[in-house]
Design an enzyme around this catalytic site. Structure first.
Site, PDB file in Angstrom:
ATOM      1  N   SER A  18      42.968  30.582  35.603  1.00  0.00           N
ATOM      2  CA  SER A  18      42.280  29.625  35.900  1.00  0.00           C
ATOM      3  C   SER A  18      40.703  30.223  36.085  1.00  0.00           C
ATOM      4  CB  SER A  18      42.587  28.718  37.106  1.00  0.00           C
ATOM      5  OG  SER A  18      42.753  29.426  38.411  1.00  0.00           O
ATOM      6  N   ASP A  67      52.665  30.134  43.473  1.00  0.00           N
ATOM      7  CA  ASP A  67      52.330  31.484  43.996  1.00  0.00           C
ATOM      8  C   ASP A  67      53.208  32.458  43.588  1.00  0.00           C
ATOM      9  OD1 ASP A  67      52.007  32.578  47.758  1.00  0.00           O
ATOM     10  OD2 ASP A  67      52.039  33.690  45.617  1.00  0.00           O
ATOM     11  N   ASN A  94      48.960  38.356  33.773  1.00  0.00           N
ATOM     12  CA  ASN A  94      47.275  38.648  34.401  1.00  0.00           C
ATOM     13  C   ASN A  94      47.447  38.455  35.556  1.00  0.00           C
ATOM     14  OD1 ASN A  94      44.317  38.743  34.427  1.00  0.00           O
ATOM     15  ND2 ASN A  94      44.952  36.739  35.316  1.00  0.00           N
ATOM     16  N   SER A 147      45.204  48.606  35.186  1.00  0.00           N
ATOM     17  CA  SER A 147      43.876  48.796  35.749  1.00  0.00           C
ATOM     18  C   SER A 147      43.476  50.142  35.529  1.00  0.00           C
ATOM     19  CB  SER A 147      43.800  48.178  37.297  1.00  0.00           C
ATOM     20  OG  SER A 147      42.797  48.739  37.874  1.00  0.00           O
ATOM     21  N   SER A 149      42.874  51.671  38.018  1.00  0.00           N
ATOM     22  CA  SER A 149      43.464  51.871  39.311  1.00  0.00           C
ATOM     23  C   SER A 149      44.821  52.244  39.044  1.00  0.00           C
ATOM     24  CB  SER A 149      43.150  50.954  40.205  1.00  0.00           C
ATOM     25  OG  SER A 149      41.814  50.673  40.489  1.00  0.00           O
ATOM     26  N   GLN A 157      43.121  50.737  48.625  1.00  0.00           N
ATOM     27  CA  GLN A 157      44.104  50.117  47.837  1.00  0.00           C
ATOM     28  C   GLN A 157      45.509  50.766  47.599  1.00  0.00           C
ATOM     29  OE1 GLN A 157      41.082  50.827  44.267  1.00  0.00           O
ATOM     30  NE2 GLN A 157      41.386  48.620  44.074  1.00  0.00           N
ATOM     31  N   TYR A 160      47.939  48.718  46.484  1.00  0.00           N
ATOM     32  CA  TYR A 160      47.550  47.966  44.997  1.00  0.00           C
ATOM     33  C   TYR A 160      47.877  48.671  43.814  1.00  0.00           C
ATOM     34  CZ  TYR A 160      44.415  46.300  41.509  1.00  0.00           C
ATOM     35  OH  TYR A 160      43.836  45.788  40.297  1.00  0.00           O
ATOM     36  N   LYS A 164      49.702  49.199  39.783  1.00  0.00           N
ATOM     37  CA  LYS A 164      49.288  49.060  38.560  1.00  0.00           C
ATOM     38  C   LYS A 164      49.870  50.293  37.539  1.00  0.00           C
ATOM     39  CE  LYS A 164      46.598  45.267  38.848  1.00  0.00           C
ATOM     40  NZ  LYS A 164      47.078  44.303  37.922  1.00  0.00           N
ATOM     41  N   THR A 192      35.987  48.076  36.824  1.00  0.00           N
ATOM     42  CA  THR A 192      35.865  47.271  37.845  1.00  0.00           C
ATOM     43  C   THR A 192      35.057  46.085  37.260  1.00  0.00           C
ATOM     44  OG1 THR A 192      35.465  49.077  39.419  1.00  0.00           O
ATOM     45  CG2 THR A 192      34.224  46.966  40.059  1.00  0.00           C
ATOM     46  N   ASN A 198      37.182  41.010  43.410  1.00  0.00           N
ATOM     47  CA  ASN A 198      36.576  42.138  44.236  1.00  0.00           C
ATOM     48  C   ASN A 198      35.122  41.575  44.736  1.00  0.00           C
ATOM     49  OD1 ASN A 198      35.371  42.002  41.822  1.00  0.00           O
ATOM     50  ND2 ASN A 198      36.122  43.745  41.279  1.00  0.00           N
TER      51      ASN A 198
HETATM   52  C1  RM4 Z   1      40.589  47.072  39.798  1.00  0.00           C
HETATM   53  C2  RM4 Z   1      39.703  48.018  40.128  1.00  0.00           C
HETATM   54  C3  RM4 Z   1      38.513  47.617  40.772  1.00  0.00           C
HETATM   55  C4  RM4 Z   1      38.643  46.743  41.934  1.00  0.00           C
HETATM   56  C5  RM4 Z   1      39.621  45.548  41.590  1.00  0.00           C
HETATM   57  C6  RM4 Z   1      39.938  45.017  42.761  1.00  0.00           C
HETATM   58  O1  RM4 Z   1      41.912  47.199  39.558  1.00  0.00           O
HETATM   59  O2  RM4 Z   1      40.264  49.054  41.305  1.00  0.00           O
HETATM   60  O3  RM4 Z   1      37.580  48.682  41.042  1.00  0.00           O
HETATM   61  O4  RM4 Z   1      37.207  46.236  42.322  1.00  0.00           O
HETATM   62  O5  RM4 Z   1      40.995  46.330  41.244  1.00  0.00           O
END
Ligand code: RM4
Length: 257
Positions: A18, A67, A94, A147, A149, A157, A160, A164, A192, A198
């Site tokens: 969305s 959710d 996603n 990501s 990341s 993170q 998080y 990934k 990013t 973010n």
């Molecule tokens: C992405 C990456 C970005 C961050 C977002 C929340 O994987 O880390 O830099 O802004 O996550």
């Protein structure tokens, strides 16, 4: 050789569709002929607007509120998508969350929530969708949103970035499982990209300026920057790319000095 990507006759399920990257990919698929079901977790208005916009391309478009922390609800999403758009040819995993948090302030509830939304829910949904693809002999396409990341860290993170990296590990193994059925499985690694995930973090001007300086082309990405990399990976024109990650970061990762 066609000169445009067409998704006529395809049915796509896009989680977190969305807004942000998921919305951009879902809209791009609909505008090229795919029937689309999106999942979303918050704004009914945003989901309704996305469905209205996609329907405007003359395709079937639906949304389902879930959710993805509640992984027991994933079969309901799968059933809804099948009932409304038919057999799924394209799955875009996603949906994801990244509440920036100090390592020492992360409690088990948050750690497990991020894991469930960013990994476990996609694992379960992909089991359901890919099993049906095999049953129906659909040579489908599955794309996970990983990501940059997955490859580098973030001080806030720690809950998080491992999800990934785990997504990439899943893609490697899943491509073997599904390859014999010619179902191609890949992940996209956005750099990013300015989205709701973010927006607060990047509202800090020093952080935003630092991140922009990291990007070789000098700007934070947009959801639209992710569309063509995603469309290629989930298209029939992709006949041989599977089990890998496509980094789409404007040159951020390699820009050390
Ligand atoms: C992405 C990456 C970005 C961050 C977002 C929340 O994987 O880390 O830099 O802004 O996550």
């Amino acid at each position: 050789m066609k000169n445009v990507l067409s998704f006529n006759g395809k049915n796509a399920l896009v989680t977190g569709g969305s807004k942000g990257i998921g919305r951009a990919i879902a809209t791009a698929l609909a505008s090229r002929g795919a029937n689309v079901c999106i999942s979303y977790s918050r704004s009914d208005d945003a989901a309704g607007e996305a469905v209205k916009s996609m329907s405007g391309y003359g395709v079937k478009a639906f949304s389902y509120k879930i959710d993805q922390n509640n992984v027991g609800e994933i079969p309901g999403l799968f059933r809804f998508a099948e009932e409304n758009i038919g057999d799924i040819h394209i799955l875009v995993n996603n949906a994801g969350i990244c509440p920036f948090k100090n390592f020492f302030d992360i409690d088990r509830e948050l750690l497990e929530r991020v894991w469930r939304v960013n990994f476990e829910s996609h694992f379960i949904l992909t089991q359901l969708v890919s099993k049906r693809m095999i049953e129906r002999k659909i040579e489908g396409r599955i794309l996970f949103m990983s990501s940059i990341s997955s490859r580098v860290g973030g001080e806030f993170q720690t809950h998080y970035t491992p999800t990934k990296s785990a997504i990439n590990g899943l893609v490697h193994s899943l491509s073997i499982v599904l390859g014999r059925n010619r179902i191609l499985v890949n992940s996209l690694e956005p750099g990013t990209i300015l989205t709701d995930i973010n927006r607060e973090d990047l509202s800090n001007s020093a952080k935003r300026e630092y991140m922009e300086r990291r990007v070789a082309i000098g700007r934070i990405g947009t959801p639209e920057d992710m569309v063509w990399p995603a469309l290629f990976l989930v298209s029939d024109e992709n006949t041989y790319v599977t089990g890998t990650e496509l980094l789409a970061d404007g040159g951020m990762l390699v820009n050390l000095q």
